[in-house]
Motif scaffolding. Sequence first.
Motif, PDB file in Angstrom:
ATOM      1  N   ILE A 163     -18.399 -39.324 -14.977  1.00  0.00           N
ATOM      2  CA  ILE A 163     -17.162 -40.004 -15.123  1.00  0.00           C
ATOM      3  C   ILE A 163     -16.392 -39.525 -16.326  1.00  0.00           C
ATOM      4  O   ILE A 163     -15.176 -39.771 -16.397  1.00  0.00           O
ATOM      5  CB  ILE A 163     -17.422 -41.523 -14.655  1.00  0.00           C
ATOM      6  N   TYR A 164     -17.253 -39.447 -17.188  1.00  0.00           N
ATOM      7  CA  TYR A 164     -16.746 -39.368 -18.683  1.00  0.00           C
ATOM      8  C   TYR A 164     -15.653 -38.319 -18.812  1.00  0.00           C
ATOM      9  O   TYR A 164     -14.377 -38.806 -19.461  1.00  0.00           O
ATOM     10  CB  TYR A 164     -17.569 -39.006 -19.627  1.00  0.00           C
ATOM     11  N   PRO A 165     -15.690 -37.206 -18.270  1.00  0.00           N
ATOM     12  CA  PRO A 165     -14.309 -36.235 -18.428  1.00  0.00           C
ATOM     13  C   PRO A 165     -13.437 -36.592 -17.651  1.00  0.00           C
ATOM     14  O   PRO A 165     -12.095 -36.415 -18.218  1.00  0.00           O
ATOM     15  CB  PRO A 165     -15.119 -34.991 -17.787  1.00  0.00           C
ATOM     16  N   LEU A 166     -13.336 -37.404 -16.666  1.00  0.00           N
ATOM     17  CA  LEU A 166     -12.061 -37.950 -16.042  1.00  0.00           C
ATOM     18  C   LEU A 166     -11.522 -38.882 -17.101  1.00  0.00           C
ATOM     19  O   LEU A 166     -10.296 -38.962 -17.030  1.00  0.00           O
ATOM     20  CB  LEU A 166     -12.468 -38.678 -14.646  1.00  0.00           C
ATOM     21  N   ILE A 167     -12.320 -39.650 -17.782  1.00  0.00           N
ATOM     22  CA  ILE A 167     -11.705 -40.577 -18.694  1.00  0.00           C
ATOM     23  C   ILE A 167     -10.787 -39.890 -19.923  1.00  0.00           C
ATOM     24  O   ILE A 167      -9.582 -40.171 -19.995  1.00  0.00           O
ATOM     25  CB  ILE A 167     -12.764 -41.491 -19.295  1.00  0.00           C
ATOM     26  N   ILE A 168     -11.540 -38.757 -20.255  1.00  0.00           N
ATOM     27  CA  ILE A 168     -10.979 -37.941 -21.155  1.00  0.00           C
ATOM     28  C   ILE A 168      -9.651 -37.339 -20.727  1.00  0.00           C
ATOM     29  O   ILE A 168      -8.509 -37.465 -21.396  1.00  0.00           O
ATOM     30  CB  ILE A 168     -11.947 -36.887 -21.837  1.00  0.00           C
ATOM     31  N   LEU A 169      -9.737 -36.883 -19.564  1.00  0.00           N
ATOM     32  CA  LEU A 169      -8.616 -36.161 -18.773  1.00  0.00           C
ATOM     33  C   LEU A 169      -7.285 -37.140 -19.009  1.00  0.00           C
ATOM     34  O   LEU A 169      -6.033 -36.784 -19.175  1.00  0.00           O
ATOM     35  CB  LEU A 169      -8.883 -35.599 -17.511  1.00  0.00           C
TER      36      LEU A 169
END
Length: 275
Positions: A163-169
């Motif tokens: 989920i972390y990359p989705l937050i960054i995106l």
Amino acid sequence: MMDKALMSLSKIKQIMGMLAELAVLQALFIIGQAYTLARMITNLWQGELMKDQITWLVGFLVIYLARHASIWLRDHLLDHYAAEQSKGLRKALLEKIFRIGPSIVQQQGTGNMTTMALEGITQVENYIHLILVKIINLMLIPWIILAFIFYLDLQSGLILITIYPLIILFMVLLGYAARGKADRQYASFQVLSNHFLDSLRGIDTLKMFGLSKRYGKSIFQTSESFRKATMSTLKIAILSSFALDFFTTLSVAIVAVMLGLRLINEGIFLFPALT
């Protein structure tokens, strides 16, 4: 969003190095708080007496105080550094204005230069204070905690790292949108400050020719444009906060549900799940 000009400030590498050390300490303190509290609760759940948990309780309180002491030290260092840099920037700005002469004031506008020297430098001081902490913390703390979560439970770590990359995106996309809005807002603010100060300087002349009311309406219209630009920028900022809160809450909820199901099915012990 971090401006590359920050790296040209004096002593920036030294302050970032100290902030990195404090961020690592803060991550370890967060882990220590979770570990000691979870150990104490697990021992109580297993039927041990409260008096036998004094060591864990004292350890939790010591780590809690140490964490907040590190935060206070970080803020104290940043307050001093940001104030020092803003003082230097204001001095450099004034020296440049006096060196170049009235031409730059005529080119940029009196209101714009006045606002930049007073309020603008203060905003830069706030920016330095906020952005350095956010950048260093995001670079270090989540990854240290994530490594500890992987050590305790592989499945929970995989959920979080998915989920972390989705937050960054989403934060990157919304950040670019907010930057565009902020640039337009600043342009409106420049027009408003120049218009307002020029009107004040020429108020006697405007009254003499009976134009003061007309300029009053003009200032009102300009301020309304600035208000609308500000609210538009705030909408993007609030949307970015909502996106961040939504995805972080979602990740925590998924981890909590999976841990709860595994606890019921005896797929994980209470201590790592609680930690």
